[in-house]
Each structure stands twice: as C-alpha cells, then as structure tokens.
Design an enzyme around this catalytic site. Sequence first.
Site, short mmCIF file in Angstrom:
data_model
loop_
_atom_site.label_atom_id
_atom_site.label_comp_id
_atom_site.label_asym_id
_atom_site.label_seq_id
_atom_site.Cartn_x
_atom_site.Cartn_y
_atom_site.Cartn_z
N TYR A 14 0.81 -1.22 0.00
CA TYR A 14 0.00 0.00 0.00
C TYR A 14 0.85 1.27 0.00
O TYR A 14 0.32 2.36 -0.18
CB TYR A 14 -0.93 0.02 1.22
CG TYR A 14 -2.15 -0.84 1.04
CD1 TYR A 14 -2.04 -2.23 0.96
CD2 TYR A 14 -3.42 -0.28 0.96
CE1 TYR A 14 -3.16 -3.03 0.78
CE2 TYR A 14 -4.54 -1.08 0.78
CZ TYR A 14 -4.41 -2.45 0.69
OH TYR A 14 -5.52 -3.23 0.51
N LYS A 68 3.99 -15.02 3.88
CA LYS A 68 4.27 -15.94 2.76
C LYS A 68 5.79 -16.04 2.70
O LYS A 68 6.42 -15.65 1.71
CB LYS A 68 3.64 -15.36 1.48
CG LYS A 68 3.72 -16.25 0.26
CD LYS A 68 2.82 -17.46 0.28
CE LYS A 68 3.07 -18.32 -0.95
NZ LYS A 68 2.34 -19.62 -0.88
N ASP A 114 -1.82 -18.57 2.19
CA ASP A 114 -2.73 -19.42 1.42
C ASP A 114 -3.35 -20.49 2.33
O ASP A 114 -4.55 -20.77 2.26
CB ASP A 114 -2.02 -20.05 0.20
CG ASP A 114 -0.66 -20.63 0.49
OD1 ASP A 114 -0.13 -20.45 1.61
OD2 ASP A 114 -0.09 -21.29 -0.41
N ASP A 158 -5.76 -7.13 4.23
CA ASP A 158 -6.92 -6.66 3.46
C ASP A 158 -7.73 -7.84 2.96
O ASP A 158 -8.95 -7.92 3.15
CB ASP A 158 -6.43 -5.80 2.28
CG ASP A 158 -7.58 -5.39 1.38
OD1 ASP A 158 -8.60 -4.90 1.91
OD2 ASP A 158 -7.49 -5.60 0.15
N ASP A 212 -11.60 -9.63 4.46
CA ASP A 212 -12.85 -9.86 3.72
C ASP A 212 -13.30 -11.31 3.93
O ASP A 212 -14.49 -11.58 4.12
CB ASP A 212 -12.67 -9.59 2.22
CG ASP A 212 -13.00 -8.15 1.83
OD1 ASP A 212 -12.93 -7.27 2.71
OD2 ASP A 212 -13.31 -7.91 0.64
C1 IPM Z 1 -10.39 -1.88 3.27
C2 IPM Z 1 -10.64 -1.44 1.86
C3 IPM Z 1 -9.53 -0.48 1.47
C4 IPM Z 1 -8.22 -1.21 1.56
C5 IPM Z 1 -9.68 0.15 0.07
C6 IPM Z 1 -11.04 0.79 -0.12
C7 IPM Z 1 -8.58 1.09 -0.25
O1 IPM Z 1 -10.70 -2.52 1.00
O2 IPM Z 1 -10.39 -1.02 4.17
O3 IPM Z 1 -10.19 -3.08 3.50
O4 IPM Z 1 -7.81 -1.88 0.61
O5 IPM Z 1 -7.58 -1.11 2.61
MN MN Z 2 -10.51 -4.43 1.99
#
Ligand code: IPM
Ligand code: MN
Length: 341
Positions: A138, A189, A222, A246, A250
């Site tokens: 990032y 990793k 992984d 990140d 999710d």
């Molecule tokens: C998160 C989001 C952000 C990230 C994006 C929107 C830049 O996906 O906060 O997880 O990748 O950190």
């Molecule tokens: Mn995210």
Amino acid sequence: MVGGAVCGYRHALMAHRIAVIGGDGIGPEVTVEAVKVVRAAGVDIDTEDFDLGGGRYLHDGEILSDSTLDELRHFDAILLGAVGTPGVPPGVIERGLLLKMRFSLDLYINQRPFSGTAPGKSESHEFIVIRENTEGSYAGEGGVLRKGTPFEVATQGSVNTRMGVERAIRYAFELAASRPRKHLTLVHKTNVLTFAGDLWERTFNEVRTEYPQIATAYNHVDAACIYFVQDPQRYDVVVTDNLFGDILTDLGGAVSGGIGLASSANLNPARTGPSMFEPVHGSAPDIVGTGKANPTAAILSAALMLDFLGESAAADRIRSAASVPTSGTTTEIADQIAARL
Ligand code: IPM
Ligand code: MN
C-alpha cells in the site's frame, strides 16, 4: 481552563469530538445510524460532518486537502462510512482520501474483530486480525514505464520497515496478552516473499521472547485462507501485513455473518492524533436509498471507537444490543439496537 490541563478527567467533563465522514453511497446512511446508537448508549459526542469522498471530488475536485487534514487532527476520532463512486477512476479516492488519512495520521494498526459461526460449522469462533496499515504494497512504491506500448513495465513494490513491522507485531502481542486464550498467529508468505517474510518472521521471533505467556503459530497466507473457512476457531489474534490483511479480513467477514457486520478500527495507538473507525464494507452504490444497507458494521465500528475513547462500558452495551439478530430497513435495524440500550 486550558484544554488538556485536565486531560485525566477529560471525558467526564467534555463531549468527545467526532469528525463524521459519511462519504459515498450507503456511507452517510450507516454513519447517521451509528451516531444515533452512540447517543442512545448515553455517550456525549459532538459531531461535525465533513463532505468528502467521490461525490465531493466530482463536485469541486477536493479529495483531502492538507487544510482539511489539519482540521481533522483536532478531533478525538473520525467515523467514516464508505468511499467510492462510479465515475471516479479506481485509486483516486482510495489513495487520496482513505490511504492519505491512514498514512498522514499514522494509523498504523488496522484492527478487525470477527465472531460468528462459519458456514457448515457447529462451533463458533472469535478472533481479531491486526493488519499493518501504513506499509507493504500500500506504500505506493513503484511506477510505470512506456505506458500503453507493447514494452510497458509496471512495478509495485512492498515496503517493510523494521519499525513498522515491529510496532504492528508488538501491538498484536500486547492485545493477545490481554485476552484469555493468549494466542497469536503470524500470517505471511515466507516461502516466496523471502525478503519481507524474513523481516516479519525474525521480528516476530524476537518480540516473542518478551512474551513467554503467549503461544504462537505461523501460517502461510494461502493456508490461512483454508483455516479461516474450515477451522477459524484455531485463531485468537492474527497479525499480518497490509495486503494479506486486506484480503484475509474480507474472508473473515464472509465466515462471520457477512461483510455487513464487519467493523474496523484504524488506530494510532501512540495517540498523536485521532484514530479512524469504519465498516469494512464499501459504498454499495447499487443499494443507495433503498434502506437495504445494514448499519450494523458501522454501529460496531462506532463501538470500537468508544473502546478507544475510554467508553468501553457503552461499547459493550452496544455490542450486546447489536448481537441479537435484527431485520428491517437501515433505520429499523438501528432503532431496534438503540431501543435495547
Ligand atoms: C479496506 C478497503 C480499502 C483497503 C480500500 C477501499 C482502499 O478494502 O479497508 O479493507 O484496501 O484497505
Ligand atoms: Mn478491503
């Protein structure tokens, strides 16, 4: 009275000052509800709305100017809904607003708690992911050469500093030490990313010697994806780099009741400025104005904010009120949670 002279008693005397960035899409809908629930929990907050996000950018070109950033520095915390609007190229708002806040305010910890029962499992899980939030892929290292030609070259580096890695790992050890299971997993990793992985692994192993009471584990990312789905109960605290964090968070949301419940805290634990709290979900432009947005993730993010502001009792009440299954529109869900307070 000089502000700060009474800081030990500050929140007994003054309202917490919260900058609210509703942002785009469903962001403003869910932050309004989160603010409502915080007030229903009896916490005194003064809010100020900041019109920022893709919509504002399309309107007058502002993403996050240095003067707006300086205004934000004076708040106790920032509550953010979501940013992203169709019509704005990818990366403009993400980098210019969200990442600019994370980097400029040194919000080096992204803390994301998960609890629930993964699909097909009978046992519930409860764990927290600590994602390093200012470095890695990032950081924006890289560039492009000969763009648009057959000889185009694009590089995208990953920046890992000893200081940045160590402070994330230390934070995770401290968090694990405060929890009953006292277990911390490093995810990376190391078998392929041998330079960054080595720095992470060595730092982890060094810091670990200061925490003999913490049991530790290491997973390749992984493999961690499999365990998040098939055996999430194994985790207590997980620490990982920015991009792995990140993606994994999710997945953490997906196995913990869905992304509509996933909350997050972007923390500056050194408290040199405000921390920022946001749901993990995006702006969901397809459901704006339909009342379908679930405000729970924003409400739980506000609870994380209250924890950080020293209002843990109210935060716990909000979490327990939000843990009862609720249905209805955005406002109805928030009203039901507020009514339980
Ligand atoms: C998160 C989001 C952000 C990230 C994006 C929107 C830049 O996906 O906060 O997880 O990748 O950190
Ligand atoms: Mn995210």
